[in-house]
Design a protein around this motif. Structure first.
Motif, PDB file in Angstrom:
ATOM      1  N   LEU A  12       0.836  -1.204   0.000  1.00  0.00           N
ATOM      2  CA  LEU A  12       0.000   0.000   0.000  1.00  0.00           C
ATOM      3  C   LEU A  12       0.867   1.248   0.000  1.00  0.00           C
ATOM      4  CD1 LEU A  12      -2.708  -1.046   2.621  1.00  0.00           C
ATOM      5  CD2 LEU A  12      -2.904  -1.037   0.129  1.00  0.00           C
ATOM      6  N   LEU A  13       0.532   2.162  -0.883  1.00  0.00           N
ATOM      7  CA  LEU A  13       1.247   3.435  -0.928  1.00  0.00           C
ATOM      8  C   LEU A  13       0.652   4.376   0.109  1.00  0.00           C
ATOM      9  CD1 LEU A  13       1.498   3.948  -4.788  1.00  0.00           C
ATOM     10  CD2 LEU A  13       3.264   3.079  -3.241  1.00  0.00           C
ATOM     11  N   PRO A  14       1.467   5.203   0.752  1.00  0.00           N
ATOM     12  CA  PRO A  14       0.929   6.139   1.744  1.00  0.00           C
ATOM     13  C   PRO A  14       0.010   7.148   1.090  1.00  0.00           C
ATOM     14  CG  PRO A  14       3.248   6.622   1.235  1.00  0.00           C
ATOM     15  CD  PRO A  14       2.919   5.317   0.584  1.00  0.00           C
ATOM     16  N   ALA A  15      -1.065   7.449   1.817  1.00  0.00           N
ATOM     17  CA  ALA A  15      -2.017   8.428   1.288  1.00  0.00           C
ATOM     18  C   ALA A  15      -1.336   9.778   1.137  1.00  0.00           C
ATOM     19  CB  ALA A  15      -3.214   8.541   2.222  1.00  0.00           C
ATOM     20  N   ARG A  16      -1.599  10.431   0.041  1.00  0.00           N
ATOM     21  CA  ARG A  16      -0.963  11.714  -0.244  1.00  0.00           C
ATOM     22  C   ARG A  16      -1.873  12.847   0.200  1.00  0.00           C
ATOM     23  NH1 ARG A  16       1.713  13.516  -6.024  1.00  0.00           N
ATOM     24  NH2 ARG A  16       2.679  15.458  -5.268  1.00  0.00           N
ATOM     25  N   THR A  17      -1.319  13.757   0.983  1.00  0.00           N
ATOM     26  CA  THR A  17      -2.083  14.904   1.459  1.00  0.00           C
ATOM     27  C   THR A  17      -2.269  15.892   0.313  1.00  0.00           C
ATOM     28  OG1 THR A  17      -1.075  14.634   3.636  1.00  0.00           O
ATOM     29  CG2 THR A  17      -2.189  16.725   3.180  1.00  0.00           C
ATOM     30  N   ALA A 105      -9.192  15.374   4.489  1.00  0.00           N
ATOM     31  CA  ALA A 105      -8.174  14.403   4.095  1.00  0.00           C
ATOM     32  C   ALA A 105      -7.050  14.343   5.117  1.00  0.00           C
ATOM     33  CB  ALA A 105      -7.618  14.772   2.714  1.00  0.00           C
ATOM     34  N   LEU A 106      -6.775  15.472   5.755  1.00  0.00           N
ATOM     35  CA  LEU A 106      -5.702  15.530   6.750  1.00  0.00           C
ATOM     36  C   LEU A 106      -6.104  14.853   8.059  1.00  0.00           C
ATOM     37  CD1 LEU A 106      -2.831  16.803   7.029  1.00  0.00           C
ATOM     38  CD2 LEU A 106      -3.955  18.794   8.059  1.00  0.00           C
ATOM     39  N   ALA A 107      -7.351  15.057   8.478  1.00  0.00           N
ATOM     40  CA  ALA A 107      -7.820  14.485   9.745  1.00  0.00           C
ATOM     41  C   ALA A 107      -9.303  14.161   9.615  1.00  0.00           C
ATOM     42  CB  ALA A 107      -7.578  15.458  10.896  1.00  0.00           C
ATOM     43  N   PRO A 108      -9.665  13.057   8.968  1.00  0.00           N
ATOM     44  CA  PRO A 108     -11.071  12.756   8.688  1.00  0.00           C
ATOM     45  C   PRO A 108     -11.935  12.539   9.919  1.00  0.00           C
ATOM     46  CG  PRO A 108      -9.671  10.870   8.177  1.00  0.00           C
ATOM     47  CD  PRO A 108      -8.757  12.017   8.457  1.00  0.00           C
ATOM     48  N   TYR A 233      -1.768  25.014   6.896  1.00  0.00           N
ATOM     49  CA  TYR A 233      -2.047  23.743   6.241  1.00  0.00           C
ATOM     50  C   TYR A 233      -0.835  23.248   5.460  1.00  0.00           C
ATOM     51  CZ  TYR A 233      -3.941  20.311   3.017  1.00  0.00           C
ATOM     52  OH  TYR A 233      -4.156  19.168   2.295  1.00  0.00           O
ATOM     53  N   ARG A 234      -0.107  24.167   4.842  1.00  0.00           N
ATOM     54  CA  ARG A 234       1.058  23.766   4.031  1.00  0.00           C
ATOM     55  C   ARG A 234       2.120  23.098   4.870  1.00  0.00           C
ATOM     56  NH1 ARG A 234       3.143  28.606   0.423  1.00  0.00           N
ATOM     57  NH2 ARG A 234       4.667  26.987  -0.066  1.00  0.00           N
ATOM     58  N   ARG A 235       2.154  23.362   6.164  1.00  0.00           N
ATOM     59  CA  ARG A 235       3.124  22.708   7.025  1.00  0.00           C
ATOM     60  C   ARG A 235       2.862  21.207   7.138  1.00  0.00           C
ATOM     61  NH1 ARG A 235       3.341  26.941  12.162  1.00  0.00           N
ATOM     62  NH2 ARG A 235       3.927  28.809  10.950  1.00  0.00           N
TER      63      ARG A 235
END
Length: 238
Positions: A12-17, A105-108, A233-235
């Motif tokens: 599994l590939l890591p989910a991309r933010t 997507a960052l914290a569902p 968010y960019r951090r």
């Protein structure tokens, strides 16, 4: 590979933010700047109109032609303000929705509403007086960096994120000015349209100028809110 060889699961590939919407942010800042410029023009029109309403001894020292020109200038200012507000509102809501989707997507498990409410909440009467603010608070709580000394606390599913000693005043300042200026400007336009005497008209012009200052401050606070939220968010993105 033979027919009897066991199939190996694909790693599994890591989910991309998702990346921050930089182009939308630039458009929002540009349009909010246009709102500020339209407010400055309305302030100029108000200053010129107020100078004509020199009430002293029961007489106004202004000809009808001068007042008609001042009123026409005010009408142009309101047209510019309305056009800038409509276009800015459309782009701002698009940015708001994109940022909320990114926050999900960052914290569902840390957001209280579905992504559709990031758009729909703006158009439901009365509901739009607080629901966009709650959504903005959730986004901010997800993106704000936690203090280094604060212990990590995992919130329960469906509950808003909580960060110890986190700074939330940019959200409250923006929303407070936005709601206050919107309500106050509706009242000032009503008062201006119904002013019949010179003193009433002069008071209405002063109120309109106060409303312009509030609207200008709300646009400046919105720029700070959007830029800072996007930067936080960019951090979290690679």
């Amino acid at each position: 590979m033979s027919a009897t060889s066991p199939l190996k699961p694909r790693p599994l590939l890591p989910a991309r933010t998702p990346q921050a919407p930089r182009l939308l942010l630039a458009a929002v800042v540009l349009l909010l700047t246009a709102v500020i410029l339209s407010d400055l023009f309305s302030l100029y029109a108000g200053t010129r109109a107020h100078s004509l309403l020199d009430w002293e001894g029961g007489f106004a020292y202004a000809s009808m032609d001068d007042w008609d020109a001042a009123d026409a200038r005010y009408q142009r200012a309101w047209t510019f303000q309305g056009q800038a507000a409509i276009v800015c509102g459309i782009v701002f809501i698009a940015w708001f929705h994109r940022m909320y989707r990114n926050a999900v997507a960052l914290a569902p498990d840390r957001l209280r509403t579905g992504t559709g409410w990031a758009i729909g909440a703006w158009f439901v009467p009365l509901f739009n007086l607080w629901q966009p603010f709650r959504i903005a608070l959730d986004m901010w709580a997800v993106c704000v960096p936690a203090p280094a000394s604060a212990p990590a606390v995992t919130p329960a599913p469906g509950q808003p994120a909580k960060a110890a000693k986190a700074v939330f005043w940019p959200v409250g300042l923006w929303w407070g000015l936005f709601v206050t200026s919107g309500v106050f400007n509706q009242y000032t336009l009503w008062a201006y349209d119904r002013a019949e005497s010179i003193p009433d008209l002069r008071d209405a012009v002063v109120q309109l100028m106060v409303g312009d200052v509030l609207d200008l401050a709300a646009a400046a606070a919105a720029i700070h809110f959007t830029v800072r939220l996007t930067a936080m968010y960019r951090r979290h993105t690679p």
